[in-house]
Enzyme design. Structure first.
Site, PDB file in Angstrom:
ATOM      1  N   ASP A   1     -78.028 -26.390 -30.801  1.00  0.00           N
ATOM      2  CA  ASP A   1     -76.826 -25.699 -31.306  1.00  0.00           C
ATOM      3  C   ASP A   1     -75.626 -26.635 -31.433  1.00  0.00           C
ATOM      4  O   ASP A   1     -74.582 -26.410 -30.822  1.00  0.00           O
ATOM      5  CB  ASP A   1     -76.456 -24.512 -30.414  1.00  0.00           C
ATOM      6  CG  ASP A   1     -77.504 -23.431 -30.417  1.00  0.00           C
ATOM      7  OD1 ASP A   1     -78.538 -23.618 -31.070  1.00  0.00           O
ATOM      8  OD2 ASP A   1     -77.290 -22.402 -29.773  1.00  0.00           O
TER       9      ASP A   1
ATOM     10  N   ASP B   1     -81.870 -25.364 -34.005  1.00  0.00           N
ATOM     11  CA  ASP B   1     -80.818 -24.551 -34.626  1.00  0.00           C
ATOM     12  C   ASP B   1     -79.489 -25.306 -34.664  1.00  0.00           C
ATOM     13  O   ASP B   1     -78.440 -24.760 -34.325  1.00  0.00           O
ATOM     14  CB  ASP B   1     -80.638 -23.231 -33.866  1.00  0.00           C
ATOM     15  CG  ASP B   1     -81.898 -22.402 -33.834  1.00  0.00           C
ATOM     16  OD1 ASP B   1     -82.804 -22.662 -34.645  1.00  0.00           O
ATOM     17  OD2 ASP B   1     -81.998 -21.497 -32.992  1.00  0.00           O
TER      18      ASP B   1
END
Length: 379
Positions: free
Chosen positions: A209, A230
């Site tokens: 992230d 991600d």
């Protein structure tokens, strides 16, 4: 630029550093692809919907754009301890970026620019390899309240103010890359939670992230974004132009996790003239939101890209609602032949809305920010 602009900029910490990460051997993809994909699916099922639950609500700001192109104030930050902050005018030299930010009024009707270091509205560094803002918080770390920070609160640098610009700066979360399946190890380098923001020549470095493209319209150009899982995620409406997207994992990961939840939401990520490189096995994206929307156009993809290309977060219903597409991409990872059936190889007509500044309504607001944009694709 803005009349009565309300701005809140959260800056957790800053210090200079340099880092380098070695690339893993590319042949591991061929030998371990089957095993890696199975393990990836196990990991996704393990994480499930517990992953990234933190939400954020913001009020819409109604502002009239008074196009004042020249900054009316210049604030300089100097880290020389012998210097003294000039408090008489409120806008002299300051020992830290936080002091400079705190000196500003809550409301302002002009752009405040701080060259070469930190800034309130325009943040301009001496070069992404020279000006680095870093910290190492993760989602499971306790904050001042005694509660976990969460993904939202783990950001090294967070922006809540509209019409924000960052140039030639590195934003980094130095938390180590977590092992597969680890919970609470999300570490955001930058969170952008505001409308009409632009990032030029910046670097965003992290692992899980890295870049929280949370909400609002954003333009990234000539940027470097590095992570593992991600590492570009959120529900922004963003155009990434000529960016280098680099994966750092020896196992598996995902480049994007876009969270569009409704067919009516005008959000999504578009990558134009970008480059995807790195190590491990990488999905172009997975469907964090039911109507997740991501497009890659004119983008080079290294062989790290999984042949499937995309993952539906373990929910087959999302196969019918997501919008995942490619258009005229190149490289060994761009082969569309083995992509999941619910992704798309776009026609010229289908790709057009995603490869111009119209995608983010950027022709006017980027011009007002005095940001030059390429004409060969983004016409």
């Amino acid at each position: 630029m803005l009349h009565k602009l309300f701005v809140v900029l959260i800056l957790f910490f800053q210090r200079a550093c340099s880092s380098s990460l070695a690339n893993a051997h590319q042949n591991a993809f061929r030998d371990e692809k089957t095993v890696v994909q199975k393990e990836y699916l196990k990991w996704v099922n393990h994480i499930g919907c517990k992953y990234l639950r933190h939400t954020w609500k913001s009020e819409k700001q109604k502002t009239k754009n008074k196009n004042k192109l020249k900054p009316c104030k210049t604030i300089k930050v100097r880290q020389n301890k012998k210097s003294k902050a000039k408090s008489s005018s409120g806008h002299g030299h300051f020992l830290s970026a936080q002091q400079a930010i705190s000196s500003l009024p809550v409301t302002t009707n002009c752009r405040v620019e701080i060259p070469a270091t930190m800034a309130y509205i325009t943040l301009e560094g001496a070069g992404a390899d020279k000006t680095i803002i870093e910290w190492d918080d993760t989602a499971d770390r306790l904050g001042q309240s005694g509660q976990p920070l969460g993904t939202y609160g783990s950001a090294t640098f967070a922006v809540n103010s509209p019409y924000f610009i960052a140039k030639n700066i590195t934003f980094q979360n130095t938390a180590p890359s977590p092992p597969p399946g680890a919970l609470g190890k999300q570490g955001v380098a930058l969170r952008i939670s505001a409308d009409k923001a632009a990032f030029i020549g910046c670097k965003f470095i992290g692992a899980q992230d890295t870049l929280y493209d949370h909400t609002g319209r954003h333009y990234f150009t000539d940027c470097y974004i590095q992570g593992s899982v991600d590492f570009i995620f959120g529900n922004g409406l963003s155009l990434y132009h000529a960016c280098h997207l680099h994966a750092v994992t020896n196992t598996y990961g995902a480049l994007t996790a876009q969270r569009r939840e409704s067919f009516l939401e005008e959000t999504g990520f578009s990558f134009v003239n970008c480059k995807v490189t790195g190590s491990g096995v990488l999905y172009l994206g997975r469907a964090w939101g039911t109507f997740s929307r991501v497009v890659f156009a004119f983008t080079y993809m290294d062989r790290i890209i999984s042949p499937d290309g995309w993952y539906d977060w373990g929910d087959k219903n999302r196969d019918m609602t997501v919008f995942y597409g490619q258009y005229k991409c190149s490289g060994p990872g761009a082969d569309y032949g083995k992509r999941v059936k619910w992704s798309r190889e776009l026609t010229s007509q289908e790709a057009q809305p995603f490869i111009t500044l119209d995608f983010i309504g950027g022709h006017k607001w980027l011009k007002n920010l005095r940001i030059s944009t390429p004409t060969h694709v983004l016409a």
